[in-house]
Scaffold this active site. Structure first.
Site, mmCIF file in Angstrom:
data_model
loop_
_atom_site.group_PDB
_atom_site.id
_atom_site.type_symbol
_atom_site.label_atom_id
_atom_site.label_comp_id
_atom_site.label_asym_id
_atom_site.label_seq_id
_atom_site.Cartn_x
_atom_site.Cartn_y
_atom_site.Cartn_z
ATOM 1 N N CYS A 68 22.654 -26.346 -28.035
ATOM 2 C CA CYS A 68 22.690 -24.888 -28.156
ATOM 3 C C CYS A 68 22.248 -24.243 -26.832
ATOM 4 O O CYS A 68 21.069 -24.290 -26.485
ATOM 5 C CB CYS A 68 21.753 -24.470 -29.294
ATOM 6 S SG CYS A 68 21.357 -22.722 -29.342
ATOM 7 N N CYS A 126 19.387 -21.807 -27.058
ATOM 8 C CA CYS A 126 18.095 -22.461 -27.288
ATOM 9 C C CYS A 126 17.500 -22.943 -25.965
ATOM 10 O O CYS A 126 16.298 -22.821 -25.729
ATOM 11 C CB CYS A 126 18.257 -23.638 -28.251
ATOM 12 S SG CYS A 126 18.872 -23.160 -29.881
#
Length: 125
Positions: free
Chosen positions: A45, A48
């Site tokens: 991600c 993230c």
């Protein structure tokens, strides 16, 4: 450092850790991220990856005796499944998500890029 960090992977580990810390009377903050590749240490991600250093820089603002749970939610396929446990049980809509467990207070996706919002989540009741 008056707080503790606990790292978990998956919903069952998260629930066990969060409930244990609450039983001890500790405030629980949780950061949900896509799984990290064991070889590279990088999450699938990209948001993230961008948010984690910002969130970590604000950990020094966490209340005394609180707990920061770093939770990897699984691989991209599991996360995208609308019936995964994080979506069903915690009502998560995106990763990264930073939340104050047991309250409606949370930051989702790009909100985690803003250090002032992260600090507010850690410091305000």
């Amino acid at each position: 450092m008056g707080w503790e960090e606990v790292s978990v992977r998956g919903y069952a580990e998260f629930e066990l850790a969060a409930r244990e810390q609450q039983r001890r009377g500790r405030r629980v903050f949780a950061y949900f991220s896509g799984d990290k590749d064991p070889a590279s240490g990088t999450s699938w991600c990209p948001d993230c990856v961008k948010a984690e250093p910002i969130v970590r820089a604000e950990l020094l603002n966490m209340p005394e005796a609180s707990v920061f749970i770093y939770c990897q939610v699984g691989d991209r396929t599991y996360w995208k499944d609308p019936s995964n446990e994080f979506r069903k049980n915690l009502k998560l809509t995106g990763v990264p998500t930073l939340l104050k467990y047991g309250t409606p207070q949370k930051l989702v996706e790009e909100e985690c890029f803003k250090s002032e919002l992260v600090r507010m989540l850690f410091t305000e009741d």
